[in-house]
Design a protein around this motif. Structure first.
Motif, PDB file in Angstrom:
ATOM      1  N   LYS A  70      39.767 -66.931 -45.466  1.00 13.63           N
ATOM      2  CA  LYS A  70      40.518 -66.679 -44.259  1.00 13.63           C
ATOM      3  C   LYS A  70      42.014 -65.948 -44.772  1.00 13.63           C
ATOM      4  O   LYS A  70      42.540 -65.276 -44.039  1.00 13.63           O
ATOM      5  CB  LYS A  70      40.386 -67.995 -43.265  1.00 13.63           C
ATOM      6  CG  LYS A  70      41.536 -67.811 -42.306  1.00 13.63           C
ATOM      7  CD  LYS A  70      41.523 -68.910 -41.261  1.00 13.63           C
ATOM      8  CE  LYS A  70      42.140 -69.031 -39.977  1.00 13.63           C
ATOM      9  NZ  LYS A  70      42.242 -70.271 -39.441  1.00 13.63           N
ATOM     10  N   ASP A 120      36.812 -72.960 -49.823  1.00 15.89           N
ATOM     11  CA  ASP A 120      36.264 -71.359 -50.034  1.00 15.89           C
ATOM     12  C   ASP A 120      36.712 -70.793 -48.700  1.00 15.89           C
ATOM     13  O   ASP A 120      37.109 -69.552 -48.748  1.00 15.89           O
ATOM     14  CB  ASP A 120      35.060 -71.634 -50.787  1.00 15.89           C
ATOM     15  CG  ASP A 120      35.112 -72.013 -51.925  1.00 15.89           C
ATOM     16  OD1 ASP A 120      36.221 -72.453 -52.714  1.00 15.89           O
ATOM     17  OD2 ASP A 120      33.865 -72.466 -52.572  1.00 15.89           O
ATOM     18  N   ASP A 121      36.167 -71.322 -47.604  1.00 17.73           N
ATOM     19  CA  ASP A 121      36.214 -70.591 -46.166  1.00 17.73           C
ATOM     20  C   ASP A 121      37.703 -70.372 -46.072  1.00 17.73           C
ATOM     21  O   ASP A 121      38.311 -69.291 -45.383  1.00 17.73           O
ATOM     22  CB  ASP A 121      35.395 -71.527 -45.128  1.00 17.73           C
ATOM     23  CG  ASP A 121      34.121 -71.634 -45.346  1.00 17.73           C
ATOM     24  OD1 ASP A 121      33.329 -70.660 -46.102  1.00 17.73           O
ATOM     25  OD2 ASP A 121      33.452 -72.416 -44.732  1.00 17.73           O
ATOM     26  N   ASP A 129      33.283 -76.084 -50.036  1.00 21.44           N
ATOM     27  CA  ASP A 129      33.091 -75.246 -49.157  1.00 21.44           C
ATOM     28  C   ASP A 129      34.145 -74.686 -48.141  1.00 21.44           C
ATOM     29  O   ASP A 129      34.429 -73.571 -47.928  1.00 21.44           O
ATOM     30  CB  ASP A 129      31.853 -75.327 -48.265  1.00 21.44           C
ATOM     31  CG  ASP A 129      30.583 -75.233 -49.347  1.00 21.44           C
ATOM     32  OD1 ASP A 129      30.661 -74.708 -50.580  1.00 21.44           O
ATOM     33  OD2 ASP A 129      29.619 -75.656 -49.060  1.00 21.44           O
ATOM     34  N   ALA A 130      34.640 -75.749 -47.514  1.00 20.00           N
ATOM     35  CA  ALA A 130      35.745 -75.715 -46.542  1.00 20.00           C
ATOM     36  C   ALA A 130      36.935 -75.061 -47.148  1.00 20.00           C
ATOM     37  O   ALA A 130      37.431 -74.079 -46.617  1.00 20.00           O
ATOM     38  CB  ALA A 130      36.069 -76.907 -45.986  1.00 20.00           C
TER      39      ALA A 130
END
Length: 398
Positions: free
Chosen positions: A60, A55-56, A52-53
């Motif tokens: 960004k 993907d975030d 998830d990190a």
């Protein structure tokens, strides 16, 4: 309550001693496997958070790259506008230069006209002064010396034309002066307008330079952010890779534990069957009121997605253990025996009891309690290579 012959009790004690001596150093329990599975689940949760990190950060990065593309587009437009302004400014400079040359030429023409007009004016003053200072004798003599009346008229007309010519030329020069002066004024006005337009273009150019510097600063800042984001992405992806490596190692460990436990279970099974073969005693078991529900719940936890035959096989394993002298002698005792059924250890079994058991699993449990024992196995697990047994669905029974 099930009655256990003394012969079976002694046989069980002997088997336990034998197994304890020969396998204590290598025994793998279901708890060991469940611990490995729990670690894998924890790692997968960490993997999800780490992904998830990633993907975030990718999101960004994508936004920053989109912003950079927009800024580069703005910069392209600004450079194009500045080039257009530069071209217009150069055109204005050329127009001004040409106009200044034209003004200089007009001023030269005006000066020449003024000089010619002054010269003509001086000539007229000289003639007039001569006529006044000498009277009209020359004119009179010219008239009196006419040979005829016709000649007299011609000379009179000539004198008149001279005066008219002087007046006309004087007026013409005055008009030329006025025309040149007006033209000069018009050119000066054009020059003023051109200079004003040039100043506006220069001001626009200055504004464009300010915008260019601002966009350049944003581009540099965005590029720095993208570089930082790439670094963060690399670190986050590295964490995901590390967790994936740990998961792979734990899954391999779980696989080896499963294989080892299956081998140990098979060895126990063979010894148990050998020992029980010596026991010719009859076995009878009277189910308690709760056995049906307990058995249905463990069947649903272990074989809910399996075929009906697989559900019967799981229930049969439970009842085979109840019948064996090497396991607890009740359905509840077998199900809750420590380290045997993973749904019990994980809490899924308690949740199933609370939420209820479906009709299919209850039906399978009832058939098994009624005596429909479909196999003689004491163990089952998910299928693994190298383990012999009966495969039903995703389980192997042995």
């Amino acid at each position: 309550m099930k009655k256990i012959p003394l012969k079976r009790i002694f046989a069980a004690a002997a088997l336990v001693c034998c197994l304890t001596v020969t396998t204590a150093y290598a025994d793998v329990t279901q708890e060991d496997i469940d611990n490995a599975k729990n670690q894998i689940n924890n790692l997968k949760n960490q993997q999800k958070d780490a992904q998830d990190a990633v993907d975030d950060i990718n999101g960004k990065k994508g936004q920053l790259e989109s912003d950079l593309n927009n800024l580069n587009g703005q910069m392209t437009n600004i450079v194009s506008s500045m080039n257009a302004l530069e071209s217009q400014i150069n055109d204005k400079k050329k127009e001004l230069s040409d106009l200044e040359d034209e003004i200089d030429q007009t001023q030269d023409n005006l000066e020449a006209a003024k000089q010619q007009s002054a010269s003509q004016y001086e000539d007229m003053k000289i003639r007039i002064r001569y006529m006044y200072e000498n009277g009209n004798t020359p004119m009179l003599e010219m008239l009196l010396s006419a040979s005829s009346f016709s000649d007299f008229l011609n000379r009179t007309e000539y004198i008149s034309e001279i005066n008219s010519y002087d007046r006309q030329k004087l007026e013409e020069f005055i008009q030329v002066q006025e025309q040149i002066a007006a033209e000069e004024a018009s050119l000066e006005e054009q020059k003023k307008d051109l200079e004003s337009e040039q100043q506006e273009l220069l001001a626009m150019q200055d504004d464009m330079k300010v915008k260019q510097n601002s966009v350049n600063s944003l581009i540099s800042s965005t590029q720095a952010n993208i570089s930082q984001t790439n670094s963060e992405l690399s670190s986050a992806q590295g964490k995901v890779n590390d967790i994936n490596s740990q998961i792979a190692q734990m899954e391999e460990l779980e696989k080896q534990l499963e294989i080892q436990k299956a081998k140990e279970d098979a060895a126990r099974m063979a010894e148990i069957k050998r020992q029980e073969a010596e026991n010719n005693g009859e076995f009878s078991y009277v189910p308690s009121d709760s056995d049906l529900y307990l058995l249905g719940a463990i069947i649903q936890c272990e074989a809910d997605g399996e075929p009906y035959e697989g559900k019967l096989a799981v229930g049969s394993v439970v009842m085979n253990r109840v019948r064996s002298s090497y396991f607890p002698n009740t359905v509840s005792g077998v199900i809750y025996q420590s380290g045997q059924f993973s749904p019990v250890a994980s809490g899924r079994y308690a949740l199933r009891l609370e939420q209820g058991v479906n009709n299919t699993c209850m039906q399978a449990a009832q058939e098994v309690l009624n005596g429909n024992i479909t196999n003689s196995c004491l163990y089952f697990r998910t299928v693994i290579d190298g383990l012999e047994g009966t495969i039903i669905g995703h389980h192997i029974f042995y």
